[in-house]
Design a protein around this motif. Structure first.
Motif, PDB file in Angstrom:
ATOM      1  N   GLN A 184      -0.668  12.614  -3.481  1.00  0.00           N
ATOM      2  CA  GLN A 184       0.087  11.068  -3.035  1.00  0.00           C
ATOM      3  C   GLN A 184       1.544  11.679  -2.636  1.00  0.00           C
ATOM      4  OE1 GLN A 184       1.273   8.556  -6.107  1.00  0.00           O
ATOM      5  NE2 GLN A 184       1.647   6.908  -4.883  1.00  0.00           N
ATOM      6  N   GLU A 185       2.135  10.863  -1.648  1.00  0.00           N
ATOM      7  CA  GLU A 185       3.243  11.370  -0.833  1.00  0.00           C
ATOM      8  C   GLU A 185       4.438  10.206  -1.508  1.00  0.00           C
ATOM      9  OE1 GLU A 185       2.259  13.741   2.939  1.00  0.00           O
ATOM     10  OE2 GLU A 185       1.990  11.550   3.138  1.00  0.00           O
ATOM     11  N   ILE A 235       3.534  -7.480  -7.047  1.00  0.00           N
ATOM     12  CA  ILE A 235       2.535  -6.537  -6.253  1.00  0.00           C
ATOM     13  C   ILE A 235       1.142  -6.329  -6.978  1.00  0.00           C
ATOM     14  CG2 ILE A 235       4.308  -5.379  -4.843  1.00  0.00           C
ATOM     15  CD1 ILE A 235       4.602  -3.314  -7.251  1.00  0.00           C
ATOM     16  N   LYS A 236       0.326  -5.744  -6.455  1.00  0.00           N
ATOM     17  CA  LYS A 236      -1.003  -5.607  -7.087  1.00  0.00           C
ATOM     18  C   LYS A 236      -1.094  -4.186  -7.521  1.00  0.00           C
ATOM     19  CE  LYS A 236      -3.986  -8.951  -4.470  1.00  0.00           C
ATOM     20  NZ  LYS A 236      -3.010  -9.421  -3.438  1.00  0.00           N
ATOM     21  N   TYR A 237      -0.500  -3.310  -7.153  1.00  0.00           N
ATOM     22  CA  TYR A 237      -0.606  -1.603  -7.732  1.00  0.00           C
ATOM     23  C   TYR A 237       1.016  -1.343  -7.783  1.00  0.00           C
ATOM     24  CZ  TYR A 237      -0.395   0.026  -3.006  1.00  0.00           C
ATOM     25  OH  TYR A 237       0.113   0.278  -1.801  1.00  0.00           O
ATOM     26  N   LYS A 258      10.389  -9.108   2.659  1.00  0.00           N
ATOM     27  CA  LYS A 258      10.447  -7.978   3.594  1.00  0.00           C
ATOM     28  C   LYS A 258       8.836  -7.540   4.090  1.00  0.00           C
ATOM     29  CE  LYS A 258      14.121  -8.030   4.694  1.00  0.00           C
ATOM     30  NZ  LYS A 258      14.301  -8.021   6.222  1.00  0.00           N
ATOM     31  N   ILE A 259       8.100  -8.035   3.235  1.00  0.00           N
ATOM     32  CA  ILE A 259       6.697  -7.647   3.565  1.00  0.00           C
ATOM     33  C   ILE A 259       6.281  -9.078   4.533  1.00  0.00           C
ATOM     34  CG2 ILE A 259       4.207  -7.809   2.925  1.00  0.00           C
ATOM     35  CD1 ILE A 259       5.019  -6.053   0.612  1.00  0.00           C
ATOM     36  N   ARG A 310       3.087  -3.294   2.505  1.00  0.00           N
ATOM     37  CA  ARG A 310       2.963  -2.900   1.133  1.00  0.00           C
ATOM     38  C   ARG A 310       2.650  -1.379   1.155  1.00  0.00           C
ATOM     39  NH1 ARG A 310       3.638  -0.282  -2.420  1.00  0.00           N
ATOM     40  NH2 ARG A 310       2.933  -0.818  -4.724  1.00  0.00           N
ATOM     41  N   GLU A 311       1.893  -0.806   1.961  1.00  0.00           N
ATOM     42  CA  GLU A 311       1.463   0.660   1.787  1.00  0.00           C
ATOM     43  C   GLU A 311       2.537   1.531   2.482  1.00  0.00           C
ATOM     44  OE1 GLU A 311      -0.092  -1.761   3.280  1.00  0.00           O
ATOM     45  OE2 GLU A 311      -1.105  -1.410   5.248  1.00  0.00           O
TER      46      GLU A 311
END
Ligand code: NDP
Ligand code: BUO
Length: 330
Positions: A40-41, A131-133, A91-92, A99-100
């Motif tokens: 993950q970054e 958010i979902k995650y 902002k989304i 989101r990603e």
């Protein structure tokens, strides 16, 4: 006369370099990404939100995203996750980011360490943040507090009341949440090497980071070496010396006023804050300075086009004086 021959490769390069020189200062640079052991970054530079008042933090996070920040450090105990969530959603929705493209961290507070409370605490932060995650969920402190409605439960004498819950059991309750898609990575905060060693002996999922206080007065050299030997990245909190920490006294040393740091900043034509942020980046640490002031949010991000020399990093290393500013919350 070969040197006068037209060569399109050189012309393209010339035009590219010219445009780069003219446009670069105006283009929003992206913070470099740090890769965790699980691939993950995470943007190496993020914005902190502790002490950012609910009435200020929405605008601050919106400004940060507009400026180019993609990493936001939050925590349930900061009491402003809802307002941070409003900024993220805005902002989304206005198309600035997806989101990603964001890296969002939150932290499990000390009163929710008991395994049956862990998932509910994570879901609450997700609800607050809209958010979902989460990209990263940290155990905020290794010590557990008594499981009560109050975030800082105290006895009649005003002393913090601890709970017997072992952070190992808390971690075990966190591990399945990654599999459920609620969080991409797990990490810890304020863990020392002994606590990490214990955790590493039993963890099926290793922490990706240890978020700790880190600045020139407390450079955490030994803990950093330990973490890195286990492929755990350091996230440096209070990188500017946390001048707005609630318990600061007028007589306390002010990191950003340090004449030795001022001299380095003046020599480089940078602000002390920029040198302090760059110090972390040049040591390979993720760094999360907090500000609610647009001009500072902006200048703190303008650190991506210069580097400190090895000599300057070593010089700043030498300012270490075990100067902890954020003691254990108990
Ligand atoms: N895991 C943990 O236990 C902890 C995590 N953290 C995280 O780390 C983040 C950063 O640490 P924090 O303790 O807030 O302190 P910082 O070291 O980031 O300092 C924040 C303070 O510096 C001021 N400031 C910011 N930029 C500048 C600048 N360019 N020039 C002058 N002053 C400036 C801010 O003012 P203003 O906002 O008014 O502009 C604020 O008063 C936290 O917000 C939180 O997200 C922090 C502590 C503990
Ligand atoms: C700021 C913070 O995260 C504390 C004190 O736990």
């Amino acid at each position: 006369m070969t040197f006068l021959k037209f060569d399109s490769r050189y012309t393209t390069k010339l035009v590219y370099n010219l445009l780069k020189t003219i446009l670069a200062p105006k283009m929003s640079l992206k913070a470099p990404l740090v890769k965790f052991y699980n691939n993950q970054e995470c943007p190496i530079l993020g914005i902190g939100t502790w002490k950012s008042k609910p009435g200020e933090v929405t605008q601050a996070v919106k400004d940060a995203i507009d400026i180019g920040y993609r990493h936001i450090d939050c925590a349930f105990v900061y009491g402003n996750e809802k307002e941070v969530g409003e900024a993220i959603t805005a902002k989304i929705n206005d198309g600035t980011v997806k989101r990603e493209e964001l890296f969002i961290t939150s932290k499990l507070w000390n009163t929710f360490h008991r395994p049956d409370l862990v998932k509910g605490a994570l879901l609450k932060s997700l609800e607050n943040l809209q958010i979902k995650y989460l990209d990263l969920y940290l155990i905020h402190w290794p010590q557990a507090y008594k499981e009560e409605a109050e975030l800082f439960p105290t006895d009649e004498a005003g002393k913090i009341q601890f709970s017997e819950v072992d952070y190992i059991d808390t971690w075990k309750a966190l591990e399945p949440l990654a599999g459920e898609g609620l969080v991409k990575s797990l990490g810890v905060s304020n863990f020392n090497s002994g606590q990490l060693k214990r955790l590493l002996q039993v963890a099926s999922v290793k922490p990706v980071t240890n978020q700790i206080e880190c600045h020139p007065y407390l450079n955490q050299r030994r803990l950093k070496d330990f973490c890195e030997s286990h492929d755990i990245k350091i996230t440096a909190y209070s990188p500017l010396g946390s001048p707005d920490r609630p318990w600061a006294k007028p007589e306390d040393p002010q990191l950003m006023e340090d004449p030795k740091l001022k001299a380095i900043a003046d020599r480089l034509g940078k602000t002390v804050a920029q040198v302090l942020i760059r110090y972390q980046i040049d040591r390979g640490n993720i760094v999360i300075p907090k500000s609610v002031t647009r001009s500072r949010i902006e200048s703190n991000f303008q650190v991506l086009d210069f580097k400190l020399s090895h000599e300057d990093v070593s010089l700043i290393d030498s300012f270490d004086c075990n100067g902890r500013l954020v003691p254990m919350t108990a």
